[in-house]
Design an enzyme around this catalytic site. Structure first.
Site, PDB file in Angstrom:
ATOM      1  CD  GLN A  52       0.352  -8.676  -2.846  1.00  0.00           C
ATOM      2  OE1 GLN A  52       1.363  -9.352  -3.539  1.00  0.00           O
ATOM      3  NE2 GLN A  52      -0.889  -8.665  -3.104  1.00  0.00           N
TER       4      GLN A  52
ATOM      5  N   GLY B 200      -4.306  -3.771  -4.587  1.00  0.00           N
ATOM      6  CA  GLY B 200      -5.166  -2.679  -5.297  1.00  0.00           C
ATOM      7  C   GLY B 200      -4.149  -1.272  -5.416  1.00  0.00           C
TER       8      GLY B 200
ATOM      9  CE  LYS C 199       3.326  -2.402  -4.370  1.00  0.00           C
ATOM     10  NZ  LYS C 199       2.755  -1.911  -3.218  1.00  0.00           N
TER      11      LYS C 199
ATOM     12  CG  ASP D 179      -1.939  -1.157   1.274  1.00  0.00           C
ATOM     13  OD1 ASP D 179      -2.357  -1.565   0.230  1.00  0.00           O
ATOM     14  OD2 ASP D 179      -1.770  -1.912   2.338  1.00  0.00           O
TER      15      ASP D 179
END
Length: 431
Positions: free
Chosen positions: A226, A40, A16, A13
């Site tokens: 991740q 996400g 990226k 988170d």
């Protein structure tokens, strides 16, 4: 020609998606190399927000080739929904812009059912904090040589045979051990046959395509999901994801040899967050933690879960620098700290009275660590007008230089807001 790997330098988170979107301007090809739709990536173009879970973030740039490598696990329903959403917004006008490797493993209904049922049955420290998307069980079957790949899915007879072969064992486990309802083979085959009809147009070979393009002089951008501390081998095991999130995963996850990697850029927030369970030495369970969560809008793009928040952890970041061979840091969400009078940086741990400056590889040891902080003054001003490093407030510049000093890695990019134009590049890894 340059090839650049983008990795998360914390627990995920980190932003990226935005950095990949920025660097895509300089690349011809963007390749995702691991993970699934448990990731996400949130992108803001103008005032429009787009959240991607599987398709590389470079897809918002017209004419860029986006490749999903063999290291990814793919949920066909989610993937096709993502394509439809992008096309509705005016993106992905040409299907040849998107390629999916035939060796990608497919997330099946039993993977999701097992994932959810296991987490539901777990208690206390046994809970991992999985998203329930079936990612872990799919990787289990991949390693156990019981997986179904995209190349199987698009061949109806082979796919049906594999479903009939694998499902009885999965149903036994679901019913007898987890107490869940069994799944129907014919329903699965019918549902996935419809997916296969649409997916076949995207089928390709990531390794062949990427190596040909490297030989042709293309700039290549590899996108991870991740974060480094969630790597299945080098993260805070067992509170990790099920794939290789480090830069080395870009090679195994796309079939490109390590000698072709030129730069590794680690993405890190100006503070740190974590979603799910697991040790988190600098976590703030107080008003300051809530302020970071509220100001930074720290809620998962995939799950909506509130993220745990804490001060910047240089011990953990040094681990990520080392295991990835990072050549540069991109610091995101600097603007979240705008109002703070004092900012804390964890430079070492205290563990049972002993000072540690290296990251413990054992999660149980890490859970006993408490942070040793250095305090630095905040800049207490708006960063939004800054277009260069020199235009940042002196105290913001000093904070970034301090992060370089305590991590041993140069800062190459600073994000001061969610939009593309709220980005300061100190050094472009593509030259």
């Amino acid at each position: 020609m340059a090839t650049v790997v983008i990795v998360g330098a914390q627990w995920g988170d980190e932003g990226k998606g935005k950095v990949v979107d920025i660097y895509t301007e300089y690349a011809q090809d963007v390749a995702r190399y691991q993970g699934g739709n448990n990731a996400g990536h949130t992108l803001v173009v103008g005032n429009e927000k787009t959240v991607l879970h599987l398709i590389p973030s470079g897809i918002l740039h017209e004419g860029k080739r986006c490749i999903i490598g063999n290291g990814v696990v793919l949920d066909p329903k989610v993937f096709l929904q993502e394509i439809d959403n992008l096309k509705a917004k005016g993106y992905l006008k040409d299907d040849s812009q998107l390629v999916v490797d035939g060796n990608v493993h497919i997330i099946m209904p039993w993977h999701k059912a097992i994932d959810i049922a296991r987490e539901k049955a777990a208690t206390g420290a046994r809970k991992i904090g999985t998203t329930g998307r079936g990612i872990g069980p799919t990787y289990e079957d991949k390693i156990g040589r019981r997986g179904i790949r995209l190349s199987d899915l698009v061949r109806p007879e082979i796919f049906a045979r594999k479903v009939e072969e694998f499902l009885p064992e999965k149903n036994f486990f679901l019913e007898k051990f987890l107490g869940e309802a069994p799944l129907d083979a014919q329903e699965i085959v019918a549902e996935y046959a419809a997916y296969a009809q649409r997916l076949v147009r995207y089928l390709g070979c990531a390794s062949t395509l990427l190596n040909e393009n490297i030989a042709a002089g293309h700039n290549i951008l590899f996108e991870g999901a991740q974060g480094s501390l969630l790597d299945v081998d080098h993260g805070t095991y067992p509170y990790v994801t099920s794939s290789s999130t480090l830069a080395g995963g870009a090679c195994t996850g796309t079939g490109v040899g390590p000698r072709f990697i030129d730069a590794v850029i680690g993405i890190s927030k100006a503070y740190v967050t974590r979603v799910g369970e697991g040790p988190f030495p600098t976590e703030l369970n107080d008003a300051m933690g809530e302020q970071l969560r509220r100001t930074g809008q720290e809620f998962g793009a995939t799950t909506g879960r509130p993220r745990r928040t804490g001060w910047f952890d240089a011990v953990a970041l040094r681990e990520a620098v080392r295991t990835n061979g990072m050549t540069g840091l991109a610091i995101t969400k600097m603007d979240v700290l705008n109002e703070l009078e004092t900012i804390r940086i964890c430079t070492a741990y205290d563990c049972d009275g002993k000072r540690l400056e290296t990251f413990p590889r054992d999660a149980e040891v890490l859970s006993r660590c408490t942070p040793i902080y250095e305090d630095v003054p905040g800049w207490q001003s708006d960063l939004s007008g800054a277009k260069s490093f020199a235009e940042l407030p002196a105290k913001a510049q000093a904070y970034l230089r301090k992060l370089e000093a305590v991590t041993g890695c140069p800062v190459v990019l600073v994000s001061i807001g969610p939009r593309r134009d709220e980005t300061i590049q100190l050094l472009n890894p593509f030259g």
